[in-house]
Design an enzyme around this catalytic site. Structure first.
Site, mmCIF file in Angstrom:
data_model
loop_
_atom_site.group_PDB
_atom_site.id
_atom_site.type_symbol
_atom_site.label_atom_id
_atom_site.label_comp_id
_atom_site.label_asym_id
_atom_site.label_seq_id
_atom_site.Cartn_x
_atom_site.Cartn_y
_atom_site.Cartn_z
ATOM 1 N N TYR A 49 0.810 -1.219 0.000
ATOM 2 C CA TYR A 49 0.000 0.000 0.000
ATOM 3 C C TYR A 49 0.849 1.277 0.000
ATOM 4 O O TYR A 49 0.391 2.319 0.482
ATOM 5 C CB TYR A 49 -0.973 -0.019 1.178
ATOM 6 C CG TYR A 49 -2.139 -0.977 0.965
ATOM 7 C CD1 TYR A 49 -2.998 -0.826 -0.128
ATOM 8 C CD2 TYR A 49 -2.393 -2.024 1.852
ATOM 9 C CE1 TYR A 49 -4.060 -1.701 -0.343
ATOM 10 C CE2 TYR A 49 -3.468 -2.906 1.640
ATOM 11 C CZ TYR A 49 -4.285 -2.730 0.547
ATOM 12 O OH TYR A 49 -5.340 -3.585 0.345
ATOM 13 N N PHE A 57 -6.789 6.495 5.834
ATOM 14 C CA PHE A 57 -7.161 5.086 5.981
ATOM 15 C C PHE A 57 -5.951 4.149 5.981
ATOM 16 O O PHE A 57 -6.113 2.942 6.125
ATOM 17 C CB PHE A 57 -8.140 4.677 4.868
ATOM 18 C CG PHE A 57 -7.611 4.829 3.464
ATOM 19 C CD1 PHE A 57 -6.878 3.808 2.866
ATOM 20 C CD2 PHE A 57 -7.845 5.985 2.738
ATOM 21 C CE1 PHE A 57 -6.384 3.942 1.575
ATOM 22 C CE2 PHE A 57 -7.349 6.139 1.447
ATOM 23 C CZ PHE A 57 -6.616 5.106 0.855
ATOM 24 N N ARG A 85 -10.942 -6.055 -12.364
ATOM 25 C CA ARG A 85 -11.451 -4.874 -11.635
ATOM 26 C C ARG A 85 -12.960 -4.727 -11.868
ATOM 27 O O ARG A 85 -13.711 -4.373 -10.950
ATOM 28 C CB ARG A 85 -10.726 -3.599 -12.100
ATOM 29 C CG ARG A 85 -9.246 -3.549 -11.743
ATOM 30 C CD ARG A 85 -8.971 -3.190 -10.312
ATOM 31 N NE ARG A 85 -9.339 -1.831 -9.958
ATOM 32 C CZ ARG A 85 -8.982 -1.250 -8.803
ATOM 33 N NH1 ARG A 85 -8.247 -1.908 -7.902
ATOM 34 N NH2 ARG A 85 -9.356 -0.019 -8.531
ATOM 35 N N THR A 91 -14.437 0.236 -5.106
ATOM 36 C CA THR A 91 -13.701 0.043 -3.845
ATOM 37 C C THR A 91 -14.654 -0.056 -2.654
ATOM 38 O O THR A 91 -14.459 -0.887 -1.765
ATOM 39 C CB THR A 91 -12.725 1.223 -3.633
ATOM 40 O OG1 THR A 91 -11.855 1.287 -4.769
ATOM 41 C CG2 THR A 91 -11.893 1.038 -2.376
ATOM 42 N N ARG A 102 -17.497 -7.334 -4.764
ATOM 43 C CA ARG A 102 -17.686 -6.456 -3.600
ATOM 44 C C ARG A 102 -19.156 -6.110 -3.413
ATOM 45 O O ARG A 102 -19.650 -6.005 -2.289
ATOM 46 C CB ARG A 102 -16.836 -5.194 -3.754
ATOM 47 C CG ARG A 102 -15.341 -5.458 -3.525
ATOM 48 C CD ARG A 102 -14.494 -4.328 -4.068
ATOM 49 N NE ARG A 102 -13.103 -4.374 -3.619
ATOM 50 C CZ ARG A 102 -12.141 -3.597 -4.099
ATOM 51 N NH1 ARG A 102 -12.435 -2.710 -5.045
ATOM 52 N NH2 ARG A 102 -10.906 -3.679 -3.645
ATOM 53 N N ASN A 112 -13.502 -4.921 2.316
ATOM 54 C CA ASN A 112 -14.024 -5.044 0.947
ATOM 55 C C ASN A 112 -13.578 -6.313 0.208
ATOM 56 O O ASN A 112 -13.555 -6.374 -1.014
ATOM 57 C CB ASN A 112 -13.770 -3.773 0.139
ATOM 58 C CG ASN A 112 -12.304 -3.473 -0.048
ATOM 59 O OD1 ASN A 112 -11.446 -4.188 0.462
ATOM 60 N ND2 ASN A 112 -12.015 -2.429 -0.791
HETATM 61 O O1 CDP Z 1 -8.594 -1.567 -3.551
HETATM 62 P P1 CDP Z 1 -8.828 -0.440 -4.531
HETATM 63 O O2 CDP Z 1 -7.739 -0.323 -5.565
HETATM 64 O O3 CDP Z 1 -10.204 -0.517 -5.140
HETATM 65 O O4 CDP Z 1 -8.844 0.900 -3.679
HETATM 66 P P2 CDP Z 1 -7.663 1.881 -3.200
HETATM 67 O O5 CDP Z 1 -8.156 3.267 -3.366
HETATM 68 O O6 CDP Z 1 -6.371 1.533 -3.862
HETATM 69 O O7 CDP Z 1 -7.544 1.592 -1.639
HETATM 70 C C1 CDP Z 1 -6.853 0.464 -1.158
HETATM 71 C C2 CDP Z 1 -7.636 -0.153 -0.027
HETATM 72 O O8 CDP Z 1 -7.646 0.727 1.101
HETATM 73 C C3 CDP Z 1 -9.120 -0.411 -0.318
HETATM 74 O O9 CDP Z 1 -9.347 -1.613 -1.029
HETATM 75 C C4 CDP Z 1 -9.682 -0.482 1.095
HETATM 76 O O10 CDP Z 1 -9.377 -1.748 1.693
HETATM 77 C C5 CDP Z 1 -8.866 0.583 1.805
HETATM 78 N N1 CDP Z 1 -9.552 1.891 1.865
HETATM 79 C C6 CDP Z 1 -10.293 2.202 2.995
HETATM 80 O O11 CDP Z 1 -10.392 1.392 3.923
HETATM 81 N N2 CDP Z 1 -10.926 3.432 3.066
HETATM 82 C C7 CDP Z 1 -10.834 4.321 2.069
HETATM 83 N N3 CDP Z 1 -11.468 5.485 2.177
HETATM 84 C C8 CDP Z 1 -10.104 4.000 0.912
HETATM 85 C C9 CDP Z 1 -9.474 2.770 0.834
HETATM 86 MG MG MG Z 2 -5.753 0.236 -5.353
#
Ligand code: CDP
Ligand code: MG
Length: 149
Positions: A49, A57, A85, A91, A102, A112
């Site tokens: 990450y 977050f 995706r 997300t 999801r 998620n």
């Molecule tokens: O996983 P994805 O690429 O769809 O989303 P991201 O924007 O890359 O964020 C990574 C992960 O962080 C998400 O899948 C969530 O598990 C977490 N996250 C969260 O808990 N709260 C947020 N507002 C944004 C992301």
């Molecule tokens: Mg991501």
């Protein structure tokens, strides 16, 4: 052939969704080329990450992803990065389309269910974080000729 990194997150494993999620990728026509169950270390989670360091977050997401085992996989197929995706949905499961992974299995953005690479560059980076080349297996299946010309 294009590859992507897919991970069933701790909530997905704990909720016994592993088989149901793998089934979707198999039935779509993608080919599994690598898979392992692992408990992610803090170090690996921070690398995974890295793009989110400093965001509100980040800490919660790192502690969630390291809280219990995950199933890490590499899937192969035509346009698999964007296709996966699409299958995953947005997300936030609360706004993910009905029928997506999801959208079907989640309620809250902090739980998620699944991760999937967001680009071919991310896929390459993430595959290398979780797998050695020897852990990825190139093989053919008889069904391949029924999936595309
Ligand atoms: O996983 P994805 O690429 O769809 O989303 P991201 O924007 O890359 O964020 C990574 C992960 O962080 C998400 O899948 C969530 O598990 C977490 N996250 C969260 O808990 N709260 C947020 N507002 C944004 C992301
Ligand atoms: Mg991501």
């Amino acid at each position: 052939m294009e590859r992507t990194f897919i991970m069933i997150k701790p909530d997905g494993v704990q909720r016994n969704l592993t088989g149901a999620i793998i089934l979707r990728f198999e039935q779509k026509g993608y080919k599994l080329v690598g898979m392992k169950l692992l408990q992610i270390s803090r170090d690996l989670a921070e690398k995974h990450y890295a793009e989110h360091v400093g965001k509100p977050f980040f800490e919660g997401t790192v502690s969630y992803i390291t809280s219990s085992p995950v199933v890490a996989m590499v899937w192969e197929g035509k346009n698999v990065v964007s296709g996966a995706r699409e299958m995953m949905g947005a997300t936030n499961p609360n706004s993910a389309a009905a029928g997506t992974i999801r959208g079907t299995y989640g309620l809250d953005i902090s739980r998620n269910v699944i991760h999937g690479s967001d680009s071919t560059a991310s896929a390459e980076r993430e595959i290398n974080l979780y797998f050695t080349p020897a852990e990825l297996i190139e093989y053919s299946k008889n069904v391949d000729r029924w999936l595309s010309e």
